[in-house]
Write an enzyme that holds these catalytic residues in place. Sequence first.
Site, PDB file in Angstrom:
ATOM      1  CE1 TYR A 144      -6.107 -12.394   4.223  1.00 15.16           C
ATOM      2  CE2 TYR A 144      -5.646 -10.076   3.803  1.00 15.16           C
ATOM      3  CZ  TYR A 144      -6.154 -11.293   3.379  1.00 15.16           C
ATOM      4  OH  TYR A 144      -6.688 -11.404   2.119  1.00 15.16           O
ATOM      5  CG  ASP A 239       2.326  -7.851   5.639  1.00 13.38           C
ATOM      6  OD1 ASP A 239       2.314  -6.746   5.058  1.00 13.38           O
ATOM      7  OD2 ASP A 239       1.468  -8.727   5.452  1.00 13.38           O
ATOM      8  CE  LYS A 267      -4.200  -2.710   3.566  1.00 14.06           C
ATOM      9  NZ  LYS A 267      -5.559  -3.111   3.356  1.00 14.06           N
TER      10      LYS A 267
END
Length: 429
Positions: A144, A239, A267
């Site tokens: 994702y 990523d 994050k």
Amino acid sequence: MDISNSKSLFANAQNFIPGGVNSPVRAFKAVGGDPLFIKKADGAYLYDEDDNRYIELINSWGPMILGHNHPVIKEAVIKAMESGTSFGAPTAKEIEIAALITKMVPSVEKVRMVNSGTEATMSAVRLARGFTGRDKFIKFEGNYHGHGDSFLIAAGSGAITMGAPNSPGVTIGTAKDTLLALYNDLESVEQLIEANKAEVAAIILEPVPGNMGLVLPEEGFLQGLRKLCDEEGIVLIFDEVMTGFRLAKGGAQEVFGVTPDLTTMGKIIGGGMPVGAYGGKKEIMDFVSPVGPVYQAGTLSGNPIAMAAGLAMLQYLDQEPGVYNQLESIGNKLVGGVKQSLSKLGLNYSMNHLGSMYSLFFSEEKIIDFETAKTSDTALFGKYFQAMLKRGVYLPPSQFESLFLSTSLKEEHIEYIIQANEESLKEIL
Ligand code: PMP
């Protein structure tokens, strides 16, 4: 457990917000029951609107690596607030955080701050396309990368649990430039490169995927991708929105010793504020506007409050001795305890674990990719989730997510979670 306030808030929220939530997986669709509305969080705990207390194993999906409301972050934010909330102009803090990121993640020579992981990955792929003059890119099934159109193709996380990996609204024109490979399968990547010779701009992947549950790269996989990219002039993008500053100061690339060309982050770098970033080799990053031709911008990018929170977080992680050992030890104790319970109960469920991330799969197969992850019994996971919640342990509400641990978990929390896990498994089986 009384959750009547959460229930009525959820009913009301649905009048004004699609599905009552601002991000789909929060609606608990994959596990049943009503989502909890959270009033506050502190250290290892979340408190809902009915004043129930839960031990946190999501930690805002990763950012709260030091637990909630950590004094270092809180003070940095309050101090920054005193000077205004947004300027839309450069600030000294942006240089400080960029310099620190480049020190902690050596492959990142220059970095651009954005506002989310989604923005980071969208921008990184655009940059790779601009840099190489090629249109296509390779992604992996079950990985994702946020909700950019070109990533919503066999995507993980909420896109699996919502049962709609291929979202309506993504055009065929967009989808045709996203090539799909199988995680941990170098041959599938080689075939795509061969079939699209000199057309592939980038390979993007979660070096340690957390969005189909936690999956680990097999020996040689990341190295193999690096080699293929070198041979074919393809930009390798890691990523590290989840793994960055979590698995090590330098993320998964430090742990596995493989250097990408570009890295996307999010994050933790925002300390709980909305932040993302992408960075990498100078020669590629200097293709970004205003120095280069690839356009990318943001009104709130480098926001002073977000930068203050992120800088405080990264400084702490960089300077506090033993913080990664502490995370490692918490992970080892918890996973060790859960494994012991599994064998005591005669269960052969698969577990994947690295540092402060882990997943318990309700499957006896070794989970190495999307296909194997899908062998999990998601209905049983839903029961397990509810059994844990009833015991005051807040897990990600989907089989296809990793757990995120924080340094605020103390011995007593770990023991409690292990016990709750064993009782929950007994209850549901
Ligand atoms: N990449 C990865 C690996 C992620 O896990 C996520 C979000 N969980 C994203 C990108 C997207 O980040 P955001 O939700 O901040 O847009």
